[in-house]
Write a protein that holds these residues in place. Structure first.
Motif, mmCIF file in Angstrom:
data_model
loop_
_atom_site.group_PDB
_atom_site.id
_atom_site.type_symbol
_atom_site.label_atom_id
_atom_site.label_comp_id
_atom_site.label_asym_id
_atom_site.label_seq_id
_atom_site.Cartn_x
_atom_site.Cartn_y
_atom_site.Cartn_z
ATOM 1 N N LEU A 47 0.831 -1.206 0.000
ATOM 2 C CA LEU A 47 0.000 0.000 0.000
ATOM 3 C C LEU A 47 0.867 1.258 0.000
ATOM 4 O O LEU A 47 0.530 2.256 -0.648
ATOM 5 C CB LEU A 47 -0.956 -0.012 1.192
ATOM 6 C CG LEU A 47 -2.002 -1.138 1.158
ATOM 7 C CD1 LEU A 47 -2.824 -1.136 2.439
ATOM 8 C CD2 LEU A 47 -2.883 -1.047 -0.070
ATOM 9 N N GLN A 48 1.991 1.218 0.699
ATOM 10 C CA GLN A 48 2.924 2.348 0.683
ATOM 11 C C GLN A 48 3.505 2.530 -0.711
ATOM 12 O O GLN A 48 3.571 3.656 -1.226
ATOM 13 C CB GLN A 48 4.057 2.116 1.686
ATOM 14 C CG GLN A 48 3.611 2.205 3.117
ATOM 15 C CD GLN A 48 4.690 1.699 4.073
ATOM 16 O OE1 GLN A 48 5.506 0.857 3.719
ATOM 17 N NE2 GLN A 48 4.675 2.219 5.285
ATOM 18 N N ASP A 54 1.389 6.373 -6.981
ATOM 19 C CA ASP A 54 0.253 7.241 -7.317
ATOM 20 C C ASP A 54 0.610 8.717 -7.151
ATOM 21 O O ASP A 54 0.074 9.565 -7.861
ATOM 22 C CB ASP A 54 -0.968 6.914 -6.459
ATOM 23 C CG ASP A 54 -1.617 5.593 -6.834
ATOM 24 O OD1 ASP A 54 -1.303 5.056 -7.927
ATOM 25 O OD2 ASP A 54 -2.432 5.093 -6.036
ATOM 26 N N ALA A 55 1.503 9.000 -6.214
ATOM 27 C CA ALA A 55 1.941 10.381 -6.010
ATOM 28 C C ALA A 55 2.918 10.834 -7.083
ATOM 29 O O ALA A 55 3.280 12.006 -7.147
ATOM 30 C CB ALA A 55 2.588 10.530 -4.630
ATOM 31 N N GLY A 56 3.353 9.895 -7.923
ATOM 32 C CA GLY A 56 4.229 10.261 -9.027
ATOM 33 C C GLY A 56 5.689 9.947 -8.812
ATOM 34 O O GLY A 56 6.520 10.284 -9.661
ATOM 35 N N LEU A 57 6.039 9.310 -7.705
ATOM 36 C CA LEU A 57 7.443 8.972 -7.482
ATOM 37 C C LEU A 57 7.835 7.772 -8.336
ATOM 38 O O LEU A 57 7.096 6.793 -8.407
ATOM 39 C CB LEU A 57 7.695 8.631 -6.013
ATOM 40 C CG LEU A 57 7.644 9.782 -5.033
ATOM 41 C CD1 LEU A 57 7.772 9.267 -3.612
ATOM 42 C CD2 LEU A 57 8.747 10.785 -5.315
ATOM 43 N N PRO A 58 8.983 7.835 -8.977
ATOM 44 C CA PRO A 58 9.451 6.676 -9.743
ATOM 45 C C PRO A 58 9.992 5.597 -8.796
ATOM 46 O O PRO A 58 10.376 5.880 -7.655
ATOM 47 C CB PRO A 58 10.571 7.255 -10.616
ATOM 48 C CG PRO A 58 11.035 8.467 -9.888
ATOM 49 C CD PRO A 58 9.857 8.998 -9.120
ATOM 50 N N GLN A 64 14.732 4.141 -2.584
ATOM 51 C CA GLN A 64 15.549 4.880 -1.613
ATOM 52 C C GLN A 64 14.754 5.255 -0.374
ATOM 53 O O GLN A 64 15.286 5.300 0.724
ATOM 54 C CB GLN A 64 16.112 6.143 -2.245
ATOM 55 C CG GLN A 64 17.103 5.884 -3.353
ATOM 56 C CD GLN A 64 17.537 7.170 -4.056
ATOM 57 O OE1 GLN A 64 16.879 8.193 -3.959
ATOM 58 N NE2 GLN A 64 18.644 7.090 -4.772
ATOM 59 N N VAL A 65 13.457 5.528 -0.554
ATOM 60 C CA VAL A 65 12.620 5.988 0.551
ATOM 61 C C VAL A 65 12.168 4.827 1.437
ATOM 62 O O VAL A 65 12.071 4.976 2.658
ATOM 63 C CB VAL A 65 11.387 6.756 -0.005
ATOM 64 C CG1 VAL A 65 10.378 7.043 1.075
ATOM 65 C CG2 VAL A 65 11.830 8.052 -0.659
ATOM 66 N N LEU A 66 11.902 3.665 0.861
ATOM 67 C CA LEU A 66 11.341 2.552 1.620
ATOM 68 C C LEU A 66 12.126 2.165 2.867
ATOM 69 O O LEU A 66 11.518 1.886 3.897
ATOM 70 C CB LEU A 66 11.140 1.333 0.720
ATOM 71 C CG LEU A 66 9.911 1.391 -0.178
ATOM 72 C CD1 LEU A 66 9.851 0.159 -1.072
ATOM 73 C CD2 LEU A 66 8.635 1.525 0.616
#
Length: 134
Positions: A47-48, A54-58, A64-66
């Motif tokens: 879901l994350q 959906d927010a547009g992040l590739p 890198q964020v996870l």
């Protein structure tokens, strides 16, 4: 849980779940029979991932964020580098531009509909009112 259950619980096609795994966004254990086995935390992780996409992040940014996600649906950066912050700033600015464009397009479509419906007599289906024969 197996891939079918994860797919059903997250509304994500199995094909995408395998893609997320290939991209290093999702980790599955392998059973003796070769089937993928996901733990309960994978539901929130998927879901994350979907929310960030959906927010547009590739996916390269999501990867890198996870690792910084310390609990479901929350982002925490204890060791944020200047490069990571700059990347996120650019992505946020890009999203803002997309939102502004979408709002302009939505408003233009709304205005068009108002004009068209106004000249068509506001009848369902846009049909003009029929004149009665005298």
């Amino acid at each position: 849980m197996r891939i079918g259950e994860l797919s059903a619980r997250t509304g994500t096609p199995r094909r995408l779940l395998r893609y997320y795994e290939e991209q290093g966004l999702l980790v599955a254990e392998r059973c003796a029979n070769g089937y993928r086995a996901y733990d309960e935390a994978c539901v929130d992780r998927v879901l994350q991932i979907r929310g960030l996409l959906d927010a547009g992040l590739p996916t390269r940014i999501i990867k890198q964020v996870l690792p910084c996600l310390d609990k479901p649906r929350a982002i925490h950066f204890p060791d944020a580098t200047p490069q990571m912050l700059a990347t996120l700033q650019r992505e946020r600015d890009r999203m803002t531009e997309r939102i502004e464009t979408l709002v302009r397009n939505r408003d233009a479509i709304g205005e068009y509909l108002e004009v068209v419906r106004g000249t068509a007599g506001a009848r369902p289906g846009g049909a003009a009112p029929q004149e009665e024969a005298a």
